[in-house]
Design a protein around this motif. Sequence first.
Motif, PDB file in Angstrom:
ATOM      1  N   VAL A   2     -38.607  70.370  33.276  1.00  0.00           N
ATOM      2  CA  VAL A   2     -38.983  69.009  32.885  1.00  0.00           C
ATOM      3  C   VAL A   2     -39.486  68.306  34.140  1.00  0.00           C
ATOM      4  O   VAL A   2     -38.781  68.251  35.153  1.00  0.00           O
ATOM      5  CB  VAL A   2     -37.795  68.241  32.285  1.00  0.00           C
ATOM      6  CG1 VAL A   2     -38.190  66.784  31.994  1.00  0.00           C
ATOM      7  CG2 VAL A   2     -37.306  68.918  31.013  1.00  0.00           C
ATOM      8  N   ARG A  68     -26.812  72.475  23.276  1.00  0.00           N
ATOM      9  CA  ARG A  68     -28.190  72.205  23.655  1.00  0.00           C
ATOM     10  C   ARG A  68     -28.787  71.002  22.926  1.00  0.00           C
ATOM     11  O   ARG A  68     -30.002  70.779  22.988  1.00  0.00           O
ATOM     12  CB  ARG A  68     -29.051  73.443  23.391  1.00  0.00           C
ATOM     13  CG  ARG A  68     -28.641  74.642  24.215  1.00  0.00           C
ATOM     14  CD  ARG A  68     -29.626  75.777  24.063  1.00  0.00           C
ATOM     15  NE  ARG A  68     -29.330  76.884  24.951  1.00  0.00           N
ATOM     16  CZ  ARG A  68     -30.114  77.946  25.114  1.00  0.00           C
ATOM     17  NH1 ARG A  68     -31.242  78.031  24.429  1.00  0.00           N
ATOM     18  NH2 ARG A  68     -29.772  78.914  25.936  1.00  0.00           N
ATOM     19  N   CYS A 194     -34.762  72.847  32.806  1.00  0.00           N
ATOM     20  CA  CYS A 194     -34.122  72.532  31.532  1.00  0.00           C
ATOM     21  C   CYS A 194     -33.418  73.764  30.995  1.00  0.00           C
ATOM     22  O   CYS A 194     -33.960  74.876  31.031  1.00  0.00           O
ATOM     23  CB  CYS A 194     -35.163  72.041  30.532  1.00  0.00           C
ATOM     24  SG  CYS A 194     -34.488  71.586  28.926  1.00  0.00           S
ATOM     25  N   ALA A 221     -30.818  64.835  32.482  1.00  0.00           N
ATOM     26  CA  ALA A 221     -31.412  64.708  31.152  1.00  0.00           C
ATOM     27  C   ALA A 221     -32.250  63.444  31.114  1.00  0.00           C
ATOM     28  O   ALA A 221     -31.900  62.427  31.730  1.00  0.00           O
ATOM     29  CB  ALA A 221     -30.334  64.655  30.065  1.00  0.00           C
TER      30      ALA A 221
END
Length: 324
Positions: A2, A68, A194, A221
């Motif tokens: 990410v 997840r 990620c 995140a």
Amino acid sequence: MVTLHLSAADLSRTVLRSEPSVLLELGAAGQRVFQTTVPEHLVAWRARTRAAVRPVMWPYLDLCRQERWFPDFLTPPGFSGELSPALAEVAATPTSTLTAELRPRIEAGELPPRVGPLADGKPDAVRRLLDAMEAFHAVAVGAYWETIVAAVHADRAVRGRAIVDAGLDRVLRGLSPYLQFTPTGDTYELSYRCAFGGDVGLSPGGRGVTLVPSYFVPQPAVLDDPTGPLVLTYPIRPARRELATGQPLAHLLGRSRAAVLGVVADGLSTSQVARAVGISIASASEHTSTLRRAGLIVTHRAGSSVVHTLTPLGEHMLRAGRPD
């Protein structure tokens, strides 16, 4: 991977929150409870929390078991550090959002059928969810909140000094071992690997980034709210001691004074102590005066403010007051 593609405008609007988010910590704690392995400082916490799980908590824990995935509506963009207003945000979630997030997971077998009434927005199911969140918070997060806040404040204090000494560039380079910060000409990249695989690129487009430090989250995140700044939550550096409530110290000094001693470990002003502990400035001043007379803290002037820090005796007492 990410990757956040940041402009100079994004960097100028990048801020670091001073408080943990209670619902982010709660959700991460719910996921940690089911993990087969956790960091050393969370092993005893996980055992205690598992032993305290009750049926009333399952309407929430059902939603935490997916390693997840975690429902976005359980971490609304307010990121409050207080439970009541945070739960009010969850309670206001539109039925359409509940259905969109939960129904596909139920149909795929990733959530049990008993989540169905919540996916349909049934008022009783929403009430049971809120009760479950409150009950789980009491045993998994609330009992440890002072320690969690103190750890986040300590991490932020390190970042604040780094900004003054070396600039934001250095802070982002060392923010977390999970994050990589790379200047690329006129832009900058902040990226992390990620757990779900694949490559995702995001651009705040001048909105900036809000960095949210967390005690429980295992890895960074991103939460992208188009109406506000892009939010990146990241794990603070692992604690060197086991997560504990610090109750023996509270019994000795009193709950508020023990909390003041704990947050002073971060080197705070009187007004910052008051905000961190949730007391008036006058009460914070009284507590710091008592602790100073006892030789547990020292106070020195920094500009127009005074800053309190621990003495060696105070640091020793703080460590000794946290049970093994």
